[in-house]
Scaffold this active site. Structure first.
Site, mmCIF file in Angstrom:
data_model
loop_
_atom_site.group_PDB
_atom_site.id
_atom_site.type_symbol
_atom_site.label_atom_id
_atom_site.label_comp_id
_atom_site.label_asym_id
_atom_site.label_seq_id
_atom_site.Cartn_x
_atom_site.Cartn_y
_atom_site.Cartn_z
ATOM 1 N N ALA A 130 0.854 -1.187 0.000
ATOM 2 C CA ALA A 130 0.000 0.000 0.000
ATOM 3 C C ALA A 130 0.889 1.237 0.000
ATOM 4 O O ALA A 130 2.103 1.134 0.184
ATOM 5 C CB ALA A 130 -0.886 0.009 1.245
ATOM 6 N N LYS A 131 0.332 2.371 -0.224
ATOM 7 C CA LYS A 131 1.073 3.637 -0.111
ATOM 8 C C LYS A 131 0.067 4.762 0.076
ATOM 9 O O LYS A 131 -1.070 4.675 -0.397
ATOM 10 C CB LYS A 131 1.874 3.889 -1.391
ATOM 11 C CG LYS A 131 3.008 4.857 -1.206
ATOM 12 C CD LYS A 131 4.144 4.172 -0.476
ATOM 13 C CE LYS A 131 5.465 4.805 -0.614
ATOM 14 N NZ LYS A 131 6.529 3.871 -0.270
ATOM 15 N N GLY A 132 0.513 5.819 0.757
ATOM 16 C CA GLY A 132 -0.353 6.977 0.943
ATOM 17 C C GLY A 132 0.384 8.231 0.553
ATOM 18 O O GLY A 132 1.622 8.236 0.468
#
Ligand code: GLU
Length: 470
Positions: A116-118
């Protein structure tokens, strides 16, 4: 490597995997083909993209809305995991690509996590502490239904730090009273449950990827009888290593340049400066404003002392005087084309591309940042005989220590810094060994491809075992 580059490489890797009889060996040939198509469909699409605009009241009273993202690429190999960056370059495509790379990185290093990444589209330097605090809290308020210690666990990335993670975990705790919160975020301050040595982990692991190759891996191969070893397939890159080794045997220092002097770059610089066994000279370092160059090597401890106080590297002759540093000041991009043998890329993505690849003099490039070399430059440099050691292999020290931090919160025992470092090095070296062996003695022209192959094999096998391919 952009999202398109990543997907293209994945597509090629799938084509090659189709010819590998050891993969999904327990099913019929016809079924295997179908399964691989399904796996490719699943892994090249993203599970969830969440975009929102965060409302922030600035110190002057004006209200602005800032784009913010959380992208969950895949949880095939475990809970979603990946950093949150604060950067003006943040956009959906970039965050999606970085989430994809996290899936591959975690699979390659066999961590029990997906990818995931934000991101938040701001330049953090333009915001006050109060504004950053408010943005961090709002991010958690907006994305908290999709986060959690057994669902999606963020960590720091470009432009964020332990301070932001502490604020975020504080907000998470308020929103979820009574729930586990300490392992909902990693990369927190040590006082707040963070792992000792987490800040240095990515930089230390990055330097280790190169140093272990040149020192331990090469020694291991040299001390074995050559008849017992498979045939070397990557001659140019082998010769590159051999030349460096000979230089070192003649007691000449190896010249290193480092792009970026933040959490990753400054730690790589210190590791190179301190490296015993093989003598290194850090001839150039850079940040967003400057390159500092000295052919006899820069005084890294003094530079770290200076940046601890001023954040940026010295920008003027006056600053150099204050720092007690002898160096010539060049524009920031010049660090890439210095006469160094090893170039560490520890800033941001897409730094080496068609426009500057021909001017790169280093024969070893190490991707401390995510995706700093684009696909064309990657191919060009490797054809030329340079060795590009890829991001998902080298910069996993951060997420490995994140895993220890996450575990530490469950078992309520604090790992010592020595334990953290040893465990990280052990896990990294296991993967380095696998990848370096497969690359130098295998057919694959790029080390990135070797990494993608190993990661995809793991993901495809898991998809199959979990019954997701039919
Ligand atoms: N942001 C880091 C990375 O790109 C660390 C991620 C984590 O610890 O979850 O690997």
């Amino acid at each position: 490597m952009s999202m398109m580059d990543t997907k293209q490489l994945i597509e090629q890797t799938f084509q090659e995997l189709a010819k590998d009889p050891t993969l999904l060996a327990d099913i019929s040939e016809a079924e295997r083909e179908k399964f691989l198509d399904s796996a490719e469909e699943i892994l090249t699409t993203t599970d969830k993209v969440i975009k929102s605009y965060i409302r922030v009241t600035r110190d002057n009273g004006s209200v602005i809305r800032i784009p913010a993202y959380r992208v969950q690429h895949s949880n095939v190999s475990g809970f979603y995991k990946g950093g949150i960056r604060f950067s003006e370059n943040v956009n959906e495509d970039e965050v999606e690509n970085l989430a994809f790379l996290m899936t591959l990185k975690n699979a390659l290093h066999e961590l029990p996590y997906g990818g995931a990444k934000g991101g938040v589209g701001i330049q953090p330097r333009d915001f006050s502490d109060r504004e950053l605090y408010s943005i961090s809290k709002k991010y958690v308020q907006r994305f908290s239904p999709d986060l959690g210690p057994t669902h999606d666990i963020p960590a720091p990335d470009v432009g964020t730090s332990a301070r932001v993670m502490d604020w975020m975990v504080g907000e998470y705790k308020t929103i979820h009273p009574g729930d586990q919160y300490l392992n909902a975020f990693t990369g927190k301050s040590v006082e707040n449950g963070g792992a000792l040595g987490r800040r240095e982990a990515t930089g230390r692991g990055t330097f280790l990827s190169y140093f272990w190759l040149l020192n331990s891996w090469l020694d291991q191969k040299m001390s074995q009888s050559q008849e017992d070893l498979p045939k070397i397939m990557q001659h140019k890159q082998w010769n590159t290593l051999d030349e460096l080794r000979q230089k070192h045997s003649a007691s000449d220092p190896i010249d290193v340049a480092i792009q970026g002097f933040g959490n990753v770059g400054s730690v790589v610089a210190k590791e190179a400066f301190d490296a015993s066994k093989i003598n290194h000279r850090v001839i150039g370092v850079s940040d967003r404003y400057t390159t500092l160059y000295h052919p006899n090597g820069l005084n890294i401890p003094k530079l770290i002392q200076y940046t601890d106080k001023h954040i940026d590297l010295p920008k003027t002759e006056q600053d150099l005087l204050e720092a007690g540093i002898e160096a010539t000041i060049y524009p920031p991009e010049d660090v890439l084309t210095l006469d160094a043998e090893v170039l560490f890329l520890a800033a941001i993505e897409n730094q080496v591309h068609e426009g500057n690849m021909e001017d790169i003099k280093a024969s070893i490039l190490v991707e401390g940042a995510n995706a700093p070399v684009n696909a064309q430059a990657d191919k060009y440099l490797q054809d030329k005989g340079a060795l590009v050691i890829p991001d998902i292999l080298v910069n996993a020290g951060g997420v490995i220590v994140s895993y220890l931090e996450w575990k530490q919160a469950k078992i309520t025992r604090i790992y010592s810094e020595k334990e953290v470092h040893e465990e990280m090095a052990k896990q990294l070296i296991q993967t380095y060994q696998k990848v370096y062996d497969a690359y130098f003695y295998g057919e694959s022209q790029s080390m990135r491809k070797v990494c993608y192959t190993l990661a995809l094999k793991r993901l495809i096998t898991l998809l199959h075992r979990l019954g997701k391919l039919y």
